[in-house]
Design a protein around this motif. Structure first.
Motif, PDB file in Angstrom:
ATOM      1  N   THR A   1       6.428   8.564  -0.843  1.00 55.55           N
ATOM      2  CA  THR A   1       6.456   7.112  -0.973  1.00 55.55           C
ATOM      3  C   THR A   1       6.111   6.474   0.366  1.00 55.55           C
ATOM      4  OG1 THR A   1       8.822   7.061  -0.469  1.00 55.55           O
ATOM      5  CG2 THR A   1       8.192   7.187  -2.798  1.00 55.55           C
ATOM      6  N   GLY A   2       5.869   5.178   0.346  1.00 51.34           N
ATOM      7  CA  GLY A   2       5.579   4.475   1.582  1.00 51.34           C
ATOM      8  C   GLY A   2       4.120   4.544   1.956  1.00 51.34           C
ATOM      9  N   PRO A   3       3.741   3.953   3.090  1.00 49.72           N
ATOM     10  CA  PRO A   3       2.338   3.934   3.526  1.00 49.72           C
ATOM     11  C   PRO A   3       1.791   5.342   3.724  1.00 49.72           C
ATOM     12  CG  PRO A   3       3.652   2.375   4.799  1.00 49.72           C
ATOM     13  CD  PRO A   3       4.617   3.201   4.009  1.00 49.72           C
ATOM     14  N   LEU A   4       0.524   5.517   3.396  1.00 48.37           N
ATOM     15  CA  LEU A   4      -0.161   6.791   3.571  1.00 48.37           C
ATOM     16  C   LEU A   4      -1.227   6.605   4.640  1.00 48.37           C
ATOM     17  CD1 LEU A   4      -0.532   9.712   2.440  1.00 48.37           C
ATOM     18  CD2 LEU A   4      -2.294   8.764   0.948  1.00 48.37           C
TER      19      LEU A   4
ATOM     20  N   THR B   1     -10.164   7.171  -0.892  1.00 56.52           N
ATOM     21  CA  THR B   1      -9.563   6.071  -1.641  1.00 56.52           C
ATOM     22  C   THR B   1      -9.611   6.343  -3.141  1.00 56.52           C
ATOM     23  OG1 THR B   1     -10.183   4.481   0.083  1.00 56.52           O
ATOM     24  CG2 THR B   1      -9.653   3.591  -2.086  1.00 56.52           C
ATOM     25  N   GLU B   2     -10.758   6.825  -3.619  1.00 54.54           N
ATOM     26  CA  GLU B   2     -10.883   7.137  -5.038  1.00 54.54           C
ATOM     27  C   GLU B   2     -10.047   8.355  -5.417  1.00 54.54           C
ATOM     28  OE1 GLU B   2     -15.069   7.620  -5.449  1.00 54.54           O
ATOM     29  OE2 GLU B   2     -15.501   5.458  -5.427  1.00 54.54           O
ATOM     30  N   ARG B   3      -9.985   9.337  -4.530  1.00 57.07           N
ATOM     31  CA  ARG B   3      -9.263  10.578  -4.833  1.00 57.07           C
ATOM     32  C   ARG B   3      -7.763  10.341  -4.922  1.00 57.07           C
ATOM     33  NH1 ARG B   3     -12.079  14.507  -1.721  1.00 57.07           N
ATOM     34  NH2 ARG B   3     -13.229  14.879  -3.650  1.00 57.07           N
ATOM     35  N   PHE B   4      -7.206   9.527  -4.036  1.00 60.02           N
ATOM     36  CA  PHE B   4      -5.757   9.308  -4.017  1.00 60.02           C
ATOM     37  C   PHE B   4      -5.312   8.322  -5.087  1.00 60.02           C
ATOM     38  CE2 PHE B   4      -5.984  10.306   0.795  1.00 60.02           C
ATOM     39  CZ  PHE B   4      -6.093  11.653   0.506  1.00 60.02           C
TER      40      PHE B   4
ATOM     41  N   ALA C   1      -4.096   0.383  -2.213  1.00 65.29           N
ATOM     42  CA  ALA C   1      -3.261  -0.529  -1.432  1.00 65.29           C
ATOM     43  C   ALA C   1      -2.285   0.207  -0.534  1.00 65.29           C
ATOM     44  CB  ALA C   1      -2.501  -1.468  -2.375  1.00 65.29           C
ATOM     45  N   ARG C   2      -2.001   1.444  -0.844  1.00 70.15           N
ATOM     46  CA  ARG C   2      -1.040   2.232  -0.066  1.00 70.15           C
ATOM     47  C   ARG C   2      -1.685   2.893   1.156  1.00 70.15           C
ATOM     48  NH1 ARG C   2       1.684   7.756  -2.244  1.00 70.15           N
ATOM     49  NH2 ARG C   2       2.883   8.248  -0.377  1.00 70.15           N
TER      50      ARG C   2
ATOM     51  N   GLU D   1     -13.528  -4.412  -0.066  1.00 69.45           N
ATOM     52  CA  GLU D   1     -14.146  -4.192  -1.379  1.00 69.45           C
ATOM     53  C   GLU D   1     -13.327  -3.232  -2.231  1.00 69.45           C
ATOM     54  OE1 GLU D   1     -18.018  -1.755  -3.027  1.00 69.45           O
ATOM     55  OE2 GLU D   1     -18.220  -2.867  -1.147  1.00 69.45           O
ATOM     56  N   LEU D   2     -12.760  -2.204  -1.604  1.00 68.35           N
ATOM     57  CA  LEU D   2     -11.999  -1.188  -2.335  1.00 68.35           C
ATOM     58  C   LEU D   2     -10.521  -1.537  -2.471  1.00 68.35           C
ATOM     59  CD1 LEU D   2     -13.543   2.053  -0.746  1.00 68.35           C
ATOM     60  CD2 LEU D   2     -14.166   0.941  -2.910  1.00 68.35           C
ATOM     61  N   GLY D   3     -10.069  -2.587  -1.808  1.00 65.35           N
ATOM     62  CA  GLY D   3      -8.665  -2.976  -1.896  1.00 65.35           C
ATOM     63  C   GLY D   3      -7.739  -2.112  -1.083  1.00 65.35           C
ATOM     64  N   THR D   4      -8.268  -1.466  -0.040  1.00 63.55           N
ATOM     65  CA  THR D   4      -7.453  -0.614   0.817  1.00 63.55           C
ATOM     66  C   THR D   4      -7.349  -1.256   2.205  1.00 63.55           C
ATOM     67  OG1 THR D   4      -7.157   1.678   1.569  1.00 63.55           O
ATOM     68  CG2 THR D   4      -9.417   0.821   1.532  1.00 63.55           C
ATOM     69  N   HIS D   5      -6.855  -0.505   3.227  1.00 60.34           N
ATOM     70  CA  HIS D   5      -6.587  -1.090   4.541  1.00 60.34           C
ATOM     71  C   HIS D   5      -7.098  -0.181   5.654  1.00 60.34           C
ATOM     72  CE1 HIS D   5      -4.049  -3.983   2.486  1.00 60.34           C
ATOM     73  NE2 HIS D   5      -3.439  -2.979   1.891  1.00 60.34           N
TER      74      HIS D   5
END
Length: 406
Positions: free
Chosen positions: A85-88, A192-195, A199-200, A220-224
């Motif tokens: 859990t939590g940020p990855l 990003t697609e694999r995980f 957002a995490r 674009e992918l909604g990640t950071h």
């Protein structure tokens, strides 16, 4: 799931699918042999000529690729990620593998380096034979390496330094798709697609990842992302720069950090923190293709410079909000975890001794290094799980990952 010392191998290779099932069995045996004789050559690890010859045939087989060897690991890492859990933190970095060969053209080259001066005082240059690998390592905020999310191998047939290229063309006007640096975007997209939880994920990179296209792709992918920046970009309305704006921001906090001096002695120094949200513009040559972004700039600078080591001066850029000193310190801690991928590379080169492999072509070497990646990750994971959760059985179950702080 199997139990025993190397039961983890079954879990790591369960997602591998070869055209011939015998290739899967051979990969399992090779992984067992190389993990059990870490750092030894293929003949020493295989013990007899029959197994050694079979190993060489496996790496020479055109129906086997580095992606095939890593497919099971990419499949199993989804379970590891889901169990935490939590940020990855997804750390990207590139490393080089250098080799000495009678026929270096069968492998390729990485860079041209200065070999010193000849008797007439002229500088000599030589080309380094080798491969490059760009990897994305998924790590919890506590430093537990969950595994590799993407790996890209390549080699060069020609090498032109950045300085030489700049004499002919403005690199900021070259599309990212035509540059080697597109690897940062490719790995970001794959992981990003694999995980499956954009957002995490916080994608972390050093100054080489300071790429405007990467910032746009994360949105674009909604990640950071969280990267160490080295480019002084246009900011606000375009009439100033990031560094000019940040130079006027008052110090918003002071943090004591532990450091080592030139003699290896541990001490404590004070680092000043400044941070601000800014509107940052794309390079002038790409403003028609990309829009301005609102990002957070975070600076951490040591108050006083010392003579025996470089001054701490981190300039970080992220799309995450930083509104308090605690949030700023959190982002600094996350970036400090980037060093984990350097440890992974060290295990590959010093532990597995990947650069001592005697295979003679690039395609065979990348298949071998892919197997070494599995061994290196397992060694790294075993080391860190013992520190993160010493009471948990470090078997093949994802319960070990779930038990770690996240």
């Amino acid at each position: 799931m199997a139990t025993g010392t190397n039961a983890w191998i079954e879990g790591e290779l369960a997602g591998c699918h070869f055209a011939d099932e015998r290739l899967g069995r051979r990969l399992s045996m090779l992984l067992d042999q190389l993990a059990g004789a870490m750092g030894d050559s293929i003949p020493l690890a295989c013990q007899d000529w029959a197994n050694t010859k079979a190993a060489y045939r496996f790496f020479a087989n055109e129906r086997v690729s580095d992606a095939d060897n890593l497919a099971g690991h990419f499949d199993s890492i989804r379970q590891w990620v889901a169990a935490t859990t939590g940020p990855l933190l997804v750390i990207q970095d590139t490393t080089e593998f250098s080799f000495q060969r009678e026929h270096p053209e069968k492998i390729g080259q990485t860079v041209r380096v200065n070999s010193g001066q000849d008797k007439e005082g002229r500088f000599r240059m030589h080309t380094v034979c080798g491969l490059l690998m760009h990897a994305s390592l998924a790590v919890t905020t506590e430093g537990l390496p969950l595994g590799l999310g993407a790996v890209k191998f390549w080699t060069r047939t020609k090498f032109k330094g950045t300085a030489a290229l700049k004499r002919k063309i403005n690199p900021t006007r070259v599309p990212i798709e035509q540059k080697e640096s597109v690897r940062w975007l490719e790995n970001l997209r794959r992981t990003t697609e694999r995980f499956g939880d954009p957002a995490r994920c916080i994608h972390i990179g050093d100054r080489e990842s300071d790429i405007y296209e990467l910032f746009c792709l994360t949105q674009e992918l909604g990640t950071h992302f969280l990267v160490r920046t080295c480019v002084d970009r246009l900011a606000l309305g375009g009439d100033t720069t990031v560094d000019a704006v940040m130079s006027e921001v008052a110090v918003q906090g002071v943090r004591a950090v532990a450091v080592r001096d030139g003699q290896g002695r541990v001490g404590t120094v004070e680092v000043e923190l400044t941070y601000r949200s800014l509107r940052i513009l794309p390079p002038i040559g790409k403003q028609k293709r990309y829009s301005a972004l609102t990002l957070t700039v975070l600076h951490a600078r040591e108050r006083e410079a010392l003579a025996d080591r470089p001054r701490i001066d981190w300039k970080l850029l992220t799309d995450l909000p930083v509104l308090t000193q605690e949030a700023a310190i959190e982002k600094l801690r996350w970036y400090a975890v980037r060093w984990k991928i350097e440890v992974f590379h060290k295990i590959l080169k010093s532990g597995c001794k990947a650069e001592e492999a005697r295979l003679r072509s690039a395609d065979r070497l990348v298949k071998l290094i892919a197997v070494y990646c599995l061994v290196s990750w397992r060694v790294f994971w075993m080391t860190m799980i013992d520190r993160s959760a010493p009471d948990v059985d470090a078997g093949t179950s994802t319960d070990a990952a779930a038990a770690t702080p996240g």
